[in-house]
Design an enzyme around this catalytic site. Structure first.
Site, PDB file in Angstrom:
ATOM      1  CG  ASN A  66      -3.293  -1.853  14.985  1.00 27.40           C
ATOM      2  OD1 ASN A  66      -4.359  -1.539  15.516  1.00 27.40           O
ATOM      3  ND2 ASN A  66      -2.898  -1.361  13.840  1.00 27.40           N
TER       4      ASN A  66
ATOM      5  CB  CYS B  26     -10.344   5.816  15.451  1.00 23.38           C
ATOM      6  SG  CYS B  26      -8.848   5.901  14.474  1.00 23.38           S
TER       7      CYS B  26
ATOM      8  CD  GLU C  46      -0.650  -4.418  11.388  1.00 27.36           C
ATOM      9  OE1 GLU C  46       0.354  -3.949  10.817  1.00 27.36           O
ATOM     10  OE2 GLU C  46      -1.603  -3.726  11.783  1.00 27.36           O
TER      11      GLU C  46
ATOM     12  NE  ARG D  56      -6.629   1.552   5.797  1.00 30.58           N
ATOM     13  CZ  ARG D  56      -5.955   1.299   6.906  1.00 30.58           C
ATOM     14  NH1 ARG D  56      -4.732   0.778   6.812  1.00 30.58           N
ATOM     15  NH2 ARG D  56      -6.467   1.563   8.079  1.00 30.58           N
TER      16      ARG D  56
ATOM     17  CD  GLU E  94     -10.237   2.136  14.619  1.00 28.84           C
ATOM     18  OE1 GLU E  94     -10.427   2.156  13.400  1.00 28.84           O
ATOM     19  OE2 GLU E  94      -9.324   2.770  15.193  1.00 28.84           O
TER      20      GLU E  94
ATOM     21  NE  ARG F  38      -0.542  -5.392   1.990  1.00 30.49           N
ATOM     22  CZ  ARG F  38      -0.478  -4.651   3.085  1.00 30.49           C
ATOM     23  NH1 ARG F  38      -1.092  -3.487   3.121  1.00 30.49           N
ATOM     24  NH2 ARG F  38       0.174  -5.061   4.133  1.00 30.49           N
TER      25      ARG F  38
ATOM     26  NE  ARG G 217      -4.374  -7.755   6.197  1.00 30.39           N
ATOM     27  CZ  ARG G 217      -3.500  -6.754   6.340  1.00 30.39           C
ATOM     28  NH1 ARG G 217      -2.781  -6.645   7.452  1.00 30.39           N
ATOM     29  NH2 ARG G 217      -3.330  -5.873   5.381  1.00 30.39           N
TER      30      ARG G 217
ATOM     31  CG  ASP H 160       1.750  -4.122  14.199  1.00 30.53           C
ATOM     32  OD1 ASP H 160       0.820  -3.346  14.517  1.00 30.53           O
ATOM     33  OD2 ASP H 160       2.512  -3.926  13.236  1.00 30.53           O
TER      34      ASP H 160
ATOM     35  CD  GLU I 242      -3.417  -1.331   1.197  1.00 26.30           C
ATOM     36  OE1 GLU I 242      -2.215  -1.123   0.937  1.00 26.30           O
ATOM     37  OE2 GLU I 242      -3.884  -1.323   2.349  1.00 26.30           O
TER      38      GLU I 242
ATOM     39  CB  CYS J 115      -8.165   3.060  18.151  1.00 24.80           C
ATOM     40  SG  CYS J 115      -6.843   3.443  17.014  1.00 24.80           S
TER      41      CYS J 115
HETATM   42  P1  ATP Z   1      -0.241  -2.802   6.781  1.00 26.38           P
HETATM   43  O1  ATP Z   1       1.098  -2.438   7.353  1.00 26.38           O
HETATM   44  O2  ATP Z   1      -0.484  -4.266   6.639  1.00 26.38           O
HETATM   45  O3  ATP Z   1      -0.585  -2.004   5.543  1.00 26.38           O
HETATM   46  P2  ATP Z   1      -1.523  -0.849   8.343  1.00 26.38           P
HETATM   47  O4  ATP Z   1      -0.453  -0.465   9.299  1.00 26.38           O
HETATM   48  O5  ATP Z   1      -1.804   0.000   7.170  1.00 26.38           O
HETATM   49  O6  ATP Z   1      -1.308  -2.340   7.881  1.00 26.38           O
HETATM   50  P3  ATP Z   1      -3.517  -0.115  10.192  1.00 26.38           P
HETATM   51  O7  ATP Z   1      -3.831   1.191   9.586  1.00 26.38           O
HETATM   52  O8  ATP Z   1      -2.744  -0.172  11.427  1.00 26.38           O
HETATM   53  O9  ATP Z   1      -2.854  -1.091   9.149  1.00 26.38           O
HETATM   54  O10 ATP Z   1      -4.915  -0.883  10.318  1.00 26.38           O
HETATM   55  C1  ATP Z   1      -5.164  -1.824  11.314  1.00 26.38           C
HETATM   56  C2  ATP Z   1      -5.671  -3.137  10.795  1.00 26.38           C
HETATM   57  O11 ATP Z   1      -6.491  -2.987   9.646  1.00 26.38           O
HETATM   58  C3  ATP Z   1      -4.575  -4.071  10.354  1.00 26.38           C
HETATM   59  O12 ATP Z   1      -4.031  -4.733  11.446  1.00 26.38           O
HETATM   60  C4  ATP Z   1      -5.339  -5.008   9.458  1.00 26.38           C
HETATM   61  O13 ATP Z   1      -6.038  -5.957  10.234  1.00 26.38           O
HETATM   62  C5  ATP Z   1      -6.360  -4.125   8.806  1.00 26.38           C
HETATM   63  N1  ATP Z   1      -5.932  -3.709   7.463  1.00 26.38           N
HETATM   64  C6  ATP Z   1      -5.204  -2.629   7.128  1.00 26.38           C
HETATM   65  N2  ATP Z   1      -5.022  -2.542   5.796  1.00 26.38           N
HETATM   66  C7  ATP Z   1      -5.688  -3.611   5.263  1.00 26.38           C
HETATM   67  C8  ATP Z   1      -5.890  -4.084   3.930  1.00 26.38           C
HETATM   68  N3  ATP Z   1      -5.419  -3.439   2.881  1.00 26.38           N
HETATM   69  N4  ATP Z   1      -6.603  -5.220   3.749  1.00 26.38           N
HETATM   70  C9  ATP Z   1      -7.127  -5.868   4.804  1.00 26.38           C
HETATM   71  N5  ATP Z   1      -6.974  -5.471   6.083  1.00 26.38           N
HETATM   72  C10 ATP Z   1      -6.267  -4.357   6.324  1.00 26.38           C
HETATM   73 ZN    ZN Z   2      -7.805   3.940  14.890  1.00 25.38          ZN
HETATM   74 MG    MG Z   3      -1.173  -0.057   5.165  1.00 23.57          MG
END
Ligand code: ATP
Ligand code: ZN
Ligand code: MG
Length: 485
Positions: free
Chosen positions: A419, A289, A416, A319, A338, A330, A451, A399, A321, A444
């Site tokens: 969202n 976004c 999750e 990201r 998106e 993850r 996932r 979520d 992680e 968004c």
């Molecule tokens: P989480 O709490 O699991 O770390 P987040 O709150 O960081 O998620 P958002 O930034 O809200 O996630 O991103 C929206 C979506 O992106 C999530 O619902 C998920 O489907 C996907 N997502 C986020 N982080 C990851 C990741 N490390 N691996 C795979 N999918 C991801």
């Molecule tokens: Zn967004």
């Molecule tokens: Mg996260």
């Protein structure tokens, strides 16, 4: 509140003869608050105020002083902050000491005493002082919700579904060679796994995104720091971003030593590499976004283009992680669709309802998942009293989660998978996006394809004969896995 600022202005020549004129000028302009003394070519100014911020008074005076001295053919060269003592009242008593750049901070109950010394003029012109004060308030506020989890409230939960197995799909796919780890948290998908991801993407697009009228865009995978400063990502998650460096030069001569070392050592000489790189000014897409908002910056959207509905599937999201990685669920690089919606509050409320309805159809009737929805609110938002007000009921995140049988406990082990958020005017304001008449909000929804895939495989298994018929319409058969000897 007390703002006691001492600064000195350098004049283009000595001007002690103007002292009296200066006294009168300061009295007229700032009453008792400002005093000034000219010594040689320096004007020492002290502004003590209990109402206004002294640095604002100084900036106000500076322009007029330029005129006063200008009349006598004397210019103002620069302004230096010598010493600034500030006392402000906080909302809450700090729990512990804090540190901020450029200033010393001490607390006395709810009172904060701030000392800033010896700073150049950008400090005053660029309004650092107000931002330092804001930062102190924010850091104290944060002490109250540190470590607290986000607030989670169940909205809806599906019936229990009988799981096909209780294995970890990532592990099983790895055993079959369908996926292969390529460095930290990045996976290679061989044809069977790739076809499942693509089926998920097709379902999302044909059952959710297109029927609701979202139009596709394509965006760069790089996101500039300016964009992330506006969205808040750079201060929110600097430790999760993959930063991008440009080379200092593309001339091969400049890289000669790097290449020579590589040829001799057969591995990268990191110190030599760093010499050839510029500091980063951008990073790899974290969520899609921000670039969408950046593309609309400064635009006025015509009323008949509202709500603006767009989606991106062109770039993966990266990201860092670190320790939290697991399987394909993850990861450090994932694939999301998106969607972004910009419109009036009423339009956004309607879009959210329609989205939930379409997602419900996908999870119930196509993927046949055991899933649930929860409203989540970061703790700091609850504290700030933002949640609960009627108009703000609309703001926030829902979520969508799915049960992972391989992790066991049905009451706890949910993931999750996507969202739906409405963020109010935060981003449209940050990027100055307007409509002709309507007050705009935006939001968004991020559909995490890995996932969706993990949730589906964890509940339905890898054997295609156990898969729901409606899903098989999207993936009639798995492509064969190449055979390796
Ligand atoms: P989480 O709490 O699991 O770390 P987040 O709150 O960081 O998620 P958002 O930034 O809200 O996630 O991103 C929206 C979506 O992106 C999530 O619902 C998920 O489907 C996907 N997502 C986020 N982080 C990851 C990741 N490390 N691996 C795979 N999918 C991801
Ligand atoms: Zn967004
Ligand atoms: Mg996260």
């Amino acid at each position: 509140m007390k703002f006691d600022l001492e600064c000195s202005i350098t004049l283009s020549k000595e001007a002690e003869n103007l002292q009296e004129e200066l006294n009168k000028f300061l009295k007229d302009m700032a009453g008792e608050e400002a005093r000034g003394e000219i010594r040689g070519d320096k004007l020492h100014l002290r502004v003590v105020s209990t109402k206004k911020r002294s640095h604002q008074i100084v900036l106000f005076l500076y322009k007029r002083l330029a005129m006063l001295f200008g009349k006598n053919r004397i210019g103002l060269r620069d302004i230096h902050l010598d010493r600034y003592d500030i006392e402000i009242e906080l909302d809450k008593e700090p729990i512990k000491e804090i540190e901020v750049p450029y200033a010393k901070v001490e607390f006395d109950g709810k009172k904060a005493k701030i000392l800033i010394e010896n700073k150049g003029e950008e400090f005053l012109w660029e309004n650092y002082v107000d931002r330092i004060i804001r930062l102190i308030r924010e850091k104290v506020e944060r002490q109250y919700y540190e470590g607290k989890k986000e607030y989670w409230q169940l909205i809806w939960q599906s019936e229990e579904k009988k799981e096909a197995w209780n294995k970890d799909p990532s592990e099983e796919m790895q055993k079959r060679g369908w996926i292969k780890l390529m460095g930290k948290g990045k996976w290679f998908f061989f044809p069977p796994a790739a076809s499942i991801m693509r089926a998920m993407e097709k379902i999302a697009i044909e059952e959710v995104v297109k029927p609701l009228g979202f139009k596709e865009i394509i965006q760069p995978m790089h996101v500039s720091f300016e964009t992330w400063i506006k969205t808040g990502h750079l201060e929110g998650m600097p430790g999760e971003i993959y930063y991008i460096c440009e080379p200092k030069s593309r001339e091969i001569e400049e890289w000669e030593k790097f290449v020579d070392l590589l040829k001799i050592k057969r591995k990268v000489d990191e110190a030599e590499l760093m010499k050839n790189l510029k500091p980063p000014k951008e990073g790899v897409c974290y969520a899609q976004c921000p670039n969408i908002y950046a593309s609309l910056a400064g635009k006025t959207i015509a009323e008949d283009s509202l709500p603006l509905l767009i989606f991106d599937r062109s770039t993966p999201s990266d990201r860092y992680e670190a320790g939290g990685k697991h399987g394909i669920e993850r990861v450090d690089e994932f694939h999301r669709i998106e969607i972004v919606y910009i419109g009036t509050k009423e339009q956004l409320a309607e879009i959210r309802e329609k989205l939930i309805e379409r997602y419900r159809y996908v999870f119930d009737d196509i993927l046949d998942l055991e899933w649930r929805m929860a409203k989540v609110t970061p703790f700091y938002l609850q504290q700030a009293g933002i949640v609960g007000k009627e108009e703000d009921e609309l703001k926030g995140t829902i979520d969508f989660e799915a049960w992972l049988p391989y992790r066991g406990d049905r009451s706890k082990e949910w993931l999750e998978i996507q969202n739906v958020s409405i963020v109010g005017e935060k981003y449209v304001k940050a990027f100055n996006i307007k409509a002709q008449r309507s007050q705009l909000w935006s939001g968004c929804s991020g559909i995490g394809l890995e996932r969706w895939m993990v949730a589906f495989l964890a509940q339905k298994g890898l054997e295609t004969e156990n898969w729901p018929k409606a899903f098989k319409k999207y993936l009639p058969e798995l492509p064969e896995m190449p055979k390796f000897l």
